[in-house]
Design an enzyme around this catalytic site. Structure first.
Site, short mmCIF file in Angstrom:
data_model
loop_
_atom_site.label_atom_id
_atom_site.label_comp_id
_atom_site.label_asym_id
_atom_site.label_seq_id
_atom_site.Cartn_x
_atom_site.Cartn_y
_atom_site.Cartn_z
N TYR A 154 -2.39 -0.66 9.29
CA TYR A 154 -1.02 -0.49 8.77
C TYR A 154 -0.44 0.84 9.22
CZ TYR A 154 2.74 -0.39 5.24
OH TYR A 154 3.95 -0.32 4.59
N LYS A 208 2.38 1.25 12.10
CA LYS A 208 3.73 1.76 11.81
C LYS A 208 4.04 2.99 12.66
CE LYS A 208 5.26 -0.88 8.32
NZ LYS A 208 6.58 -1.53 8.25
N ARG A 210 -0.59 -3.74 -5.78
CA ARG A 210 0.02 -2.40 -5.82
C ARG A 210 0.02 -1.88 -7.25
NH1 ARG A 210 4.91 -2.79 -1.38
NH2 ARG A 210 4.93 -5.01 -1.76
N SER A 238 2.86 -3.06 -10.01
CA SER A 238 2.72 -4.46 -10.43
C SER A 238 1.39 -4.68 -11.16
CB SER A 238 2.87 -5.40 -9.23
OG SER A 238 2.16 -4.90 -8.13
N ASN A 239 0.30 -4.13 -10.63
CA ASN A 239 -1.00 -4.28 -11.30
C ASN A 239 -0.94 -3.78 -12.74
OD1 ASN A 239 -2.50 -5.42 -9.29
ND2 ASN A 239 -3.99 -3.76 -9.14
N ARG A 286 1.68 9.89 -6.79
CA ARG A 286 2.67 9.13 -6.01
C ARG A 286 4.04 9.42 -6.62
NH1 ARG A 286 -1.42 8.50 -3.59
NH2 ARG A 286 -2.23 6.63 -2.59
N PRO A 313 -4.65 8.22 -0.13
CA PRO A 313 -4.05 9.57 -0.12
C PRO A 313 -4.12 10.24 -1.50
CG PRO A 313 -2.66 8.03 1.07
CD PRO A 313 -3.73 7.21 0.39
#
Ligand code: NAD
Ligand code: UDP
Length: 312
Positions: A145, A149, A186, A189-190, A211, A273
């Site tokens: 990913y 990107k 994610r 949502s989780n 985050r 991260p």
């Protein structure tokens, strides 16, 4: 002036909100999707508009259409989805990107690439500014990913320099809202789904990683402004600069849902991260843009969405 706009990945979370916005601005929208993670349901309401067209297509194969603008969002975005078939993920961001840039070149269309804060990897510079080149593992489980990107950004810049394609690059930071999938893994949502079901909230690591969470309407506004700006190509960070620990988020969601859930701690995935927060100075100065929806304000409709999805 009304334009014909192609949105790849248009049936996904962000794409479906973007298609709705572009239609309401009076444009004609072609929503292209292979339905890997997106659903027809996300855009079902839009299909009532004569200005909306839904095309099942995979951007790893070439696509032809006459369009004025392209928003390239097609790519699985959650770790469990992009790690499901990593070779396909990197093909989407490389072969797929070449196809979309080729289409933009042929049509003289402006193209906006949905890049990501993942290009900064596990960042050493904090908050992240656009001139930071990142700290990315090229051979890890997130690399399909992250590196995909990064190559997509390189392709955009090379098509611009070599072929004069009119590109725009945005780097999206963690975004949430209605139309996220309940099982995409994610964090927002989780946690909401777990809290609504009174199940344990799964914190990876000790929850001290950070985050910054951006509500979907703020992102869509920034995307449209970036596409419409005359001459700034980016890359440009779009995210909410308010930083939370993952544990803060869990506690907030438990409180807002009135849940009886407790916290459970699990191993941190590889290359996760440690910290992430956008510096949005450039977005403020170039687009006059900044997020206006706080985490509390954005979580309310998101929780309501999942409540309806789970319990009707
Ligand atoms: P999503 O999974 O809901 O949407 C991606 C969409 O692309 C889906 O509808 C999927 O079916 C489609 N798709 C995947 N591969 C395709 C292919 N080969 N051809 C055609 N369609 C394909 O995810 P999202 O959160 O809406 O993300 C949209 C874009 O924004 C992605 O490119 C993602 O990398 C980027 N992004 C999102 C976030 C975020 O926090 N949501 C952060 C950074 C970047
Ligand atoms: N995370 C977590 N529990 C979950 C899902 C995610 O603690 O059930 C953590 C994850 O390890 C990461 C952060 O939440 O540190 C954000 O994860 P997400 O997958 O949403 O986004 P990304 O890692 O791509 O920023």
């Amino acid at each position: 002036m009304a334009k014909r706009i192609l949105v790849t990945g248009g049936a996904g979370f962000i794409g479906s909100h973007l298609c709705a916005r572009l239609l309401s601005d009076g444009h004609e929208v072609i929503c292209l999707d292979n339905f890997f993670t997106g659903t027809k349901k996300n855009v079902a309401r839009l299909a009532e508009s004569p200005n909306f067209e839904l095309a099942r297509h995979d951007i790893v194969s070439p696509y032809q259409a006459e369009v004025d603008q392209i928003y390239n969002l097609a790519c699985p975005a959650s770790p469990i989805h992009y790690q499901f078939n990593p070779i396909k993920t990197i093909k989407c961001s490389t072969v797929g990107m070449v196809h979309m840039l080729g289409l933009a070149k042929r049509c003289h269309a402006r193209i906006l690439q949905a890049s990501t804060s993942e290009v900064y990897g596990n960042p050493i510079v904090h908050p992240q500014t656009e001139d930071y080149w990142g700290n990315v593992n090229p051979i890890g489980i997130r690399s399909c990913y992250d590196e995909g990107k990064r190559v997509a950004e390189t392709l955009c810049m090379d098509y611009m320099r070599q072929c004069a394609v009119d590109v725009r690059i945005i780097r999206i930071f963690n975004t949430y809202g209605p139309h996220m999938q309940a099982d995409d893994g994610r964090v927002v949502s989780n946690f909401i789904v777990q809290a609504l079901k009174n199940e344990e909230i799964t914190i990876y690591g000790d929850g001290s990683q950070t985050r910054s969470f951006q509500y979907i309407s703020d992102l869509v506004e920034g995307m449209v402004r970036m596409m419409e700006n005359a001459d700034f190509h980016g890359p440009l960070n779009l995210g909410n600069p308010v930083e939370f620990t993952i544990r803060d988020l869990a506690e907030k969601i438990i409180a807002m849902t009135g849940s009886r859930s407790g916290l459970s701690f699990h191993p941190l995935p590889a290359d996760d991260p440690v910290q992430r927060r956008p510096d949005i100075t450039l977005a403020r100065s170039k687009l006059g843009w900044e997020p206006i929806v706080s985490l509390d304000e954005g979580l309310l409709p998101t929780i309501a969405y999942f409540r309806k999805l789970l319990f009707g």
